[in-house]
Design an enzyme around this catalytic site. Structure first.
Site, mmCIF file in Angstrom:
data_model
loop_
_atom_site.group_PDB
_atom_site.id
_atom_site.type_symbol
_atom_site.label_atom_id
_atom_site.label_comp_id
_atom_site.label_asym_id
_atom_site.label_seq_id
_atom_site.Cartn_x
_atom_site.Cartn_y
_atom_site.Cartn_z
ATOM 1 N N GLY A 8 -22.068 -5.600 -86.497
ATOM 2 C CA GLY A 8 -22.640 -5.811 -85.387
ATOM 3 C C GLY A 8 -21.109 -5.687 -84.222
ATOM 4 O O GLY A 8 -20.167 -5.585 -84.891
ATOM 5 N N ASN A 11 -19.407 -9.290 -85.034
ATOM 6 C CA ASN A 11 -19.156 -9.833 -86.342
ATOM 7 C C ASN A 11 -20.047 -8.804 -87.318
ATOM 8 O O ASN A 11 -20.906 -8.048 -86.968
ATOM 9 C CB ASN A 11 -19.807 -11.121 -86.648
ATOM 10 C CG ASN A 11 -19.183 -12.229 -85.795
ATOM 11 O OD1 ASN A 11 -17.984 -12.376 -86.001
ATOM 12 N ND2 ASN A 11 -19.888 -12.992 -85.227
ATOM 13 N N THR A 12 -19.184 -8.734 -88.592
ATOM 14 C CA THR A 12 -19.726 -8.095 -89.539
ATOM 15 C C THR A 12 -19.815 -8.856 -90.812
ATOM 16 O O THR A 12 -19.336 -9.837 -91.256
ATOM 17 C CB THR A 12 -18.628 -7.053 -89.984
ATOM 18 O OG1 THR A 12 -18.263 -6.099 -89.107
ATOM 19 C CG2 THR A 12 -18.939 -6.214 -91.201
ATOM 20 N N VAL A 13 -21.247 -8.796 -91.385
ATOM 21 C CA VAL A 13 -21.808 -9.618 -92.413
ATOM 22 C C VAL A 13 -21.959 -8.871 -93.689
ATOM 23 O O VAL A 13 -22.556 -7.677 -93.516
ATOM 24 C CB VAL A 13 -23.065 -10.535 -91.954
ATOM 25 C CG1 VAL A 13 -23.405 -11.299 -92.770
ATOM 26 C CG2 VAL A 13 -22.682 -11.201 -90.445
ATOM 27 N N GLY A 107 -30.638 1.587 -81.736
ATOM 28 C CA GLY A 107 -29.621 0.805 -82.247
ATOM 29 C C GLY A 107 -30.026 0.432 -83.832
ATOM 30 O O GLY A 107 -30.990 0.117 -84.118
ATOM 31 N N PRO A 108 -29.228 0.692 -84.754
ATOM 32 C CA PRO A 108 -29.625 0.447 -86.163
ATOM 33 C C PRO A 108 -30.139 -0.992 -86.474
ATOM 34 O O PRO A 108 -31.118 -1.075 -87.209
ATOM 35 C CB PRO A 108 -28.492 1.060 -87.142
ATOM 36 C CG PRO A 108 -27.350 1.103 -86.146
ATOM 37 C CD PRO A 108 -27.843 1.227 -84.802
ATOM 38 N N ASP A 109 -29.431 -1.901 -86.202
ATOM 39 C CA ASP A 109 -29.730 -3.080 -86.083
ATOM 40 C C ASP A 109 -31.239 -3.308 -85.749
ATOM 41 O O ASP A 109 -32.061 -4.219 -86.275
ATOM 42 C CB ASP A 109 -28.854 -4.184 -85.364
ATOM 43 C CG ASP A 109 -28.787 -3.908 -83.994
ATOM 44 O OD1 ASP A 109 -29.045 -2.722 -83.492
ATOM 45 O OD2 ASP A 109 -28.207 -4.842 -83.287
ATOM 46 N N ARG A 110 -31.677 -2.823 -84.799
ATOM 47 C CA ARG A 110 -32.949 -2.925 -84.116
ATOM 48 C C ARG A 110 -33.998 -2.357 -85.142
ATOM 49 O O ARG A 110 -34.974 -2.869 -85.404
ATOM 50 C CB ARG A 110 -33.227 -2.346 -82.812
ATOM 51 C CG ARG A 110 -32.015 -3.003 -82.077
ATOM 52 C CD ARG A 110 -32.032 -2.492 -80.457
ATOM 53 N NE ARG A 110 -33.284 -2.973 -79.747
ATOM 54 C CZ ARG A 110 -33.883 -2.353 -78.629
ATOM 55 N NH1 ARG A 110 -32.879 -1.428 -77.947
ATOM 56 N NH2 ARG A 110 -34.742 -2.880 -78.031
HETATM 57 N N1 LIG Z 1 -25.100 -20.673 -88.454
HETATM 58 C C1 LIG Z 1 -24.799 -20.755 -87.262
HETATM 59 N N2 LIG Z 1 -24.700 -21.567 -86.566
HETATM 60 C C2 LIG Z 1 -24.255 -21.720 -85.315
HETATM 61 N N3 LIG Z 1 -24.012 -20.680 -84.390
HETATM 62 C C3 LIG Z 1 -23.683 -19.455 -85.239
HETATM 63 C C4 LIG Z 1 -24.218 -19.354 -86.554
HETATM 64 N N4 LIG Z 1 -24.095 -18.040 -87.272
HETATM 65 C C5 LIG Z 1 -23.432 -17.400 -85.817
HETATM 66 N N5 LIG Z 1 -23.530 -18.351 -84.921
HETATM 67 C C6 LIG Z 1 -22.824 -17.882 -83.626
HETATM 68 O O1 LIG Z 1 -23.977 -17.323 -82.795
HETATM 69 C C7 LIG Z 1 -23.474 -16.365 -82.270
HETATM 70 C C8 LIG Z 1 -24.533 -15.080 -82.680
HETATM 71 O O2 LIG Z 1 -24.335 -14.687 -83.980
HETATM 72 P P1 LIG Z 1 -24.740 -13.731 -84.646
HETATM 73 O O3 LIG Z 1 -24.381 -13.296 -86.064
HETATM 74 O O4 LIG Z 1 -26.276 -13.705 -84.658
HETATM 75 O O5 LIG Z 1 -24.331 -12.261 -83.677
HETATM 76 P P2 LIG Z 1 -22.927 -11.949 -83.307
HETATM 77 O O6 LIG Z 1 -22.099 -11.896 -84.666
HETATM 78 O O7 LIG Z 1 -22.382 -12.785 -82.398
HETATM 79 O O8 LIG Z 1 -23.404 -10.595 -82.676
HETATM 80 P P3 LIG Z 1 -23.399 -8.983 -83.413
HETATM 81 O O9 LIG Z 1 -24.524 -9.072 -84.549
HETATM 82 O O10 LIG Z 1 -23.855 -8.224 -82.172
HETATM 83 O O11 LIG Z 1 -22.153 -8.782 -83.825
HETATM 84 C C9 LIG Z 1 -22.008 -16.141 -82.523
HETATM 85 O O12 LIG Z 1 -21.535 -16.433 -81.433
HETATM 86 C C10 LIG Z 1 -21.771 -16.933 -83.654
HETATM 87 O O13 LIG Z 1 -20.382 -17.426 -83.744
HETATM 88 C C1 LIG Z 2 -28.321 -3.320 -78.127
HETATM 89 C C2 LIG Z 2 -26.930 -3.266 -79.441
HETATM 90 C C3 LIG Z 2 -25.780 -3.529 -78.820
HETATM 91 C C4 LIG Z 2 -27.596 -4.655 -80.260
HETATM 92 O O1 LIG Z 2 -26.809 -4.958 -81.266
HETATM 93 C C5 LIG Z 2 -27.410 -2.199 -80.450
HETATM 94 O O2 LIG Z 2 -28.593 -2.415 -80.932
HETATM 95 C C6 LIG Z 2 -27.245 -0.891 -80.013
HETATM 96 O O3 LIG Z 2 -26.161 -0.459 -79.632
HETATM 97 N N1 LIG Z 2 -28.443 -0.152 -79.415
HETATM 98 C C7 LIG Z 2 -28.144 1.152 -79.004
HETATM 99 C C8 LIG Z 2 -29.342 1.444 -77.922
HETATM 100 C C9 LIG Z 2 -30.698 1.096 -78.132
HETATM 101 O O4 LIG Z 2 -30.893 0.338 -78.928
HETATM 102 O O5 LIG Z 2 -31.614 1.568 -77.652
#
Ligand SMILES: Nc1ncnc2c1ncn2[C@@H]1O[C@H](COP(=O)(O)OP(=O)(O)OP(=O)(O)O)[C@@H](O)[C@H]1O
Ligand SMILES: CC(C)(CO)[C@@H](O)C(=O)NCCC(=O)O
Ligand SMILES: [K+]
Length: 257
Positions: A8, A11-13, A107-110
């Site tokens: 993301g 964060n990267t998981v 977005g690929p995550d979507r």
């Molecule tokens: N298990 C959890 N409990 C509480 N807060 C969390 C947990 N996991 C993640 N978070 C917090 O929730 C927020 C959203 O996390 P999430 O991993 O869904 O998205 P992100 O990593 O912020 O975004 P992206 O996926 O776009 O990089 C972050 O600020 C993260 O620190």
């Molecule tokens: C909207 C985010 C940033 C959410 O992670 C991602 O899905 C993204 O970069 N999307 C591109 C635009 C779209 O999904 O229409």
């Protein structure tokens, strides 16, 4: 075994899937400058820490940050001899083609969330993901992603207040006791927490009206549990939805590739 990578903007998981369950989930911040060797140092330290004996043979990647994909490809090739499937690239097949305006890059995550949610719940869904952005993905009756909404993420909104206003501190999101805050932090938490409850409710209500049919709401992302408390916003909440979607797309590519 499969290594599923969800990268993301924040964060990267990484999750290891043995075909039945996830053996572990590892989280790091997203940086485009992180090298393949750096990924491996981090990854192997944690895998050793958890005492896992894993043999990664396949890798699937979803990345909202195009620049990190190169180093992740090198990582997969160098350390596992694997050619990753990258969601959104032409060679990655999707179980259901998105129906959006021509030339739009979803977005690929979507796409991954949509695939994961359809696999578990069937069609007519709204998937809400509380990440860097808060996204709403509409999944049609046949499993196709057909559009949605993108709102600023919860942490991004709080950070924007802090950045733009000299007297507003850095604040972590929490559910405030009351709506009427009696100090700055409580006021900011109230504005963002209750503002988001309203945002989620309004967007979902309007999506249902626009589509004129019942739709199940599935939430994911780290902050979903916070919003589920006392606020009856979602029908289901699934922390591993994106990872599940990656296993669904991986399996589809194995069976149809
Ligand atoms: N298990 C959890 N409990 C509480 N807060 C969390 C947990 N996991 C993640 N978070 C917090 O929730 C927020 C959203 O996390 P999430 O991993 O869904 O998205 P992100 O990593 O912020 O975004 P992206 O996926 O776009 O990089 C972050 O600020 C993260 O620190
Ligand atoms: C909207 C985010 C940033 C959410 O992670 C991602 O899905 C993204 O970069 N999307 C591109 C635009 C779209 O999904 O229409
Ligand atoms: K995410």
């Amino acid at each position: 075994m499969l290594l599923a990578i969800d990268c993301g903007n924040t964060n990267t998981v990484f999750s290891i899937w043995d075909g039945t369950e996830f053996l572990c989930t590892l989280r790091t911040s997203t940086h485009h400058s992180r090298t393949a060797d750096a990924y491996f140092t981090w990854y192997s330290t944690l895998v050793k820490h958890y005492g896992l004996d894993v043999d990664i043979t396949e890798v699937i990647i979803s990345s909202t940050v195009p620049r990190v994909v190169f180093n992740l490809r090198v990582f997969a090739d160098r350390f596992f001899g694997a050619r990753p499937i990258v969601v959104g690239k032409p060679e990655c097949l999707l179980p259901h083609q998105p129906r959006v305006d021509e030339g739009t890059q979803v977005g690929p995550d979507r796409l991954v969330n949509s695939a994961g949610a359809f696999d578990r719940h069937g069609g007519d869904l709204i998937v809400v993901d509380f990440g860097t952005a808060t996204t709403f993905d509409v999944v049609d009756h046949d499993g196709a992603y057909v559009g949605g909404a993108i709102a600023p993420g919860v942490n991004l909104s709080l950070e924007a207040l802090h950045m733009a206003a000299a007297a507003l501190p850095h604040v972590d999101i929490a559910k405030p006791q009351r709506v009427v805050g009696t100090n700055t932090v409580a006021c900011m938490q109230s504005g963002v927490f209750w503002g988001y409850v309203g945002l989620v409710r309004e967007i979902c209500t309007r999506i249902r009206e626009e589509r004129d049919r019942p739709m199940k709401i599935v939430a994911t992302g780290g902050l979903a549990p916070l919003f589920q408390q006392n606020a009856d916003l979602f029908d289901a909440m699934e922390e591993d939805l994106t990872m599940h979607g990656l296993t669904v797309i991986h399996r589809y590519n194995k069976e149809n590739g």
